[in-house]
Design a protein around this motif. Structure first.
Motif, PDB file in Angstrom:
ATOM      1  N   VAL A 164       0.843  -1.208   0.000  1.00 52.55           N
ATOM      2  CA  VAL A 164       0.000   0.000   0.000  1.00 52.55           C
ATOM      3  C   VAL A 164       0.872   1.249   0.000  1.00 52.55           C
ATOM      4  O   VAL A 164       0.564   2.244  -0.674  1.00 52.55           O
ATOM      5  CB  VAL A 164      -0.945  -0.005   1.216  1.00 52.55           C
ATOM      6  CG1 VAL A 164      -1.744   1.290   1.276  1.00 52.55           C
ATOM      7  CG2 VAL A 164      -1.889  -1.196   1.160  1.00 52.55           C
TER       8      VAL A 164
ATOM      9  N   ILE B 167      -7.068  -6.540   0.570  1.00 54.36           N
ATOM     10  CA  ILE B 167      -6.338  -5.337   0.158  1.00 54.36           C
ATOM     11  C   ILE B 167      -5.506  -5.617  -1.097  1.00 54.36           C
ATOM     12  O   ILE B 167      -5.515  -4.846  -2.053  1.00 54.36           O
ATOM     13  CB  ILE B 167      -5.440  -4.838   1.303  1.00 54.36           C
ATOM     14  CG1 ILE B 167      -6.290  -4.306   2.462  1.00 54.36           C
ATOM     15  CG2 ILE B 167      -4.490  -3.749   0.809  1.00 54.36           C
ATOM     16  CD1 ILE B 167      -5.483  -3.983   3.706  1.00 54.36           C
TER      17      ILE B 167
ATOM     18  N   LEU C 175      -8.329   1.600   1.532  1.00 51.47           N
ATOM     19  CA  LEU C 175      -7.277   0.584   1.566  1.00 51.47           C
ATOM     20  C   LEU C 175      -6.157   0.987   2.521  1.00 51.47           C
ATOM     21  O   LEU C 175      -5.611   0.138   3.243  1.00 51.47           O
ATOM     22  CB  LEU C 175      -6.732   0.355   0.156  1.00 51.47           C
ATOM     23  CG  LEU C 175      -7.716  -0.297  -0.823  1.00 51.47           C
ATOM     24  CD1 LEU C 175      -7.141  -0.311  -2.236  1.00 51.47           C
ATOM     25  CD2 LEU C 175      -8.065  -1.710  -0.382  1.00 51.47           C
ATOM     26  N   VAL C 176      -5.802   2.259   2.528  1.00 47.10           N
ATOM     27  CA  VAL C 176      -4.801   2.736   3.491  1.00 47.10           C
ATOM     28  C   VAL C 176      -5.320   2.557   4.912  1.00 47.10           C
ATOM     29  O   VAL C 176      -4.589   2.133   5.813  1.00 47.10           O
ATOM     30  CB  VAL C 176      -4.448   4.217   3.223  1.00 47.10           C
ATOM     31  CG1 VAL C 176      -3.582   4.773   4.353  1.00 47.10           C
ATOM     32  CG2 VAL C 176      -3.717   4.358   1.898  1.00 47.10           C
TER      33      VAL C 176
ATOM     34  N   LEU D 161      -5.951  -3.876  -4.768  1.00 46.88           N
ATOM     35  CA  LEU D 161      -4.860  -3.123  -5.382  1.00 46.88           C
ATOM     36  C   LEU D 161      -4.484  -3.699  -6.744  1.00 46.88           C
ATOM     37  O   LEU D 161      -4.190  -2.957  -7.687  1.00 46.88           O
ATOM     38  CB  LEU D 161      -3.637  -3.129  -4.460  1.00 46.88           C
ATOM     39  CG  LEU D 161      -3.752  -2.280  -3.196  1.00 46.88           C
ATOM     40  CD1 LEU D 161      -2.525  -2.472  -2.318  1.00 46.88           C
ATOM     41  CD2 LEU D 161      -3.913  -0.801  -3.544  1.00 46.88           C
TER      42      LEU D 161
END
Length: 295
Positions: free
Chosen positions: A35, A150, A188-189, A154
């Motif tokens: 990330v 995640i 996502l962060v 991504l």
């Protein structure tokens, strides 16, 4: 303690928490390493620290009612991320200003909530600095499942996230949904930060997001290579940091961060092309080549 003794302790049934701590630390570091590449590429390092503040009210509520800290943090972080994504669309305010308003407000709310719980001081320290040795089994599954989600997200959004990171206006002109991609990246962060809180704490979690990716950025100019190096650096630092922490009784989160910092400093000095030594060597060669022409 020698590495062999550390491995022996990992396989000791009476020290099962140590194996869980290693798994959580490595998984968190790897996920944050991936990330973090997008965070560094976009130049939004501030958001990692801000998200750590944003998840705090969810952690506080979960603690007060006896719920799961990870789920509580995810709920609070996602709500705050949505608010930031919405308010950031007003171009009179820059993104970092909106982030500062909402994420600090969320942290303040968390302090107020947790202050109402008896004996909150010790728990507050765990939230801020991590508590890796008391992780329940269910959190292993939550972290693994969330981390996998995640990575899948991504992978699916990789091209679009890179495009808006390099040129938002061009991406908008191409019809790419910038708002929804911003929201997806914030979420996502947030998820990456939440699954790392128990490993390293709110205060230090920014290091897991930024330092491995920044180190990898010094080592390569290619994004695919960077995205492989960053989680590898994070995972190795987690392993080495836990080993040092267990051997000499140092705080785990702080030790992992210091190991990451050492890796960054080594890359800053010795990276093949971008390191300080390589840059000075290139400058010396350039001056030497220029001297005959000047003569």
């Amino acid at each position: 303690m020698s590495p062999l003794e550390f491995i022996r302790d990992l396989t000791n049934p009476d020290l099962g928490f140590l194996w869980k701590a290693l798994l959580i630390a490595v998984m968190s570091s790897v996920i944050c390493g991936v990330v973090g590449c997008y965070v560094v590429l976009r130049g939004m390092a501030f958001i990692g620290d801000a998200v750590a503040h944003a998840v705090f009210p969810g952690l506080a509520v979960a603690f007060v009612i006896g719920g799961n800290l990870i789920i509580g943090g995810i709920a609070a972080g996602v709500v705050t991320a949505v608010l930031v994504a919405v308010f950031s669309q007003n171009r009179r305010l820059k993104e970092d200003s909106v982030i500062g308003v909402f994420f600090v407000a969320a942290f303040a709310l968390g302090i107020v909530i947790i202050s109402r719980a008896p004996g909150y001081a010790g728990s507050l320290q765990d939230f801020l600095f991590g508590s890796i040795t008391g992780i329940p089994d269910e959190d292993l599954y939550i972290v693994a499942g969330t981390g996998l989600a995640i990575l899948v997200a991504l992978f699916a959004l990789h091209k679009e996230l890179v495009t808006i990171s390099l040129d938002r206006e061009t991406a908008r002109a191409m019809g790419i949904p910038v708002f929804w991609l911003d929201l997806a990246l914030y979420v996502l962060v947030t998820l990456a930060v939440v699954i790392s809180v128990q490993t390293i704490g709110n205060i230090l979690v920014l290091a897991l997001l930024i330092t491995p990716a920044a180190t990898a950025r010094l080592l390569t100019d290619r994004l695919p290579v960077m995205m492989m190096l960053s989680p590898a650096i994070g995972g190795i630092a987690a392993l080495v940091g836990l080993y040092i922490s267990w051997s000499w009784d140092y705080p785990t989160g702080g030790t992992i961060v210091l190991v990451l910092t050492v890796f960054f400093l080594l890359a800053w000095c010795f990276a093949p092309r971008q390191g300080l030594i390589a840059q000075r060597r290139l400058a010396t060669v350039a001056v030497r080549d220029a001297e005959p022409h000047a003569a």
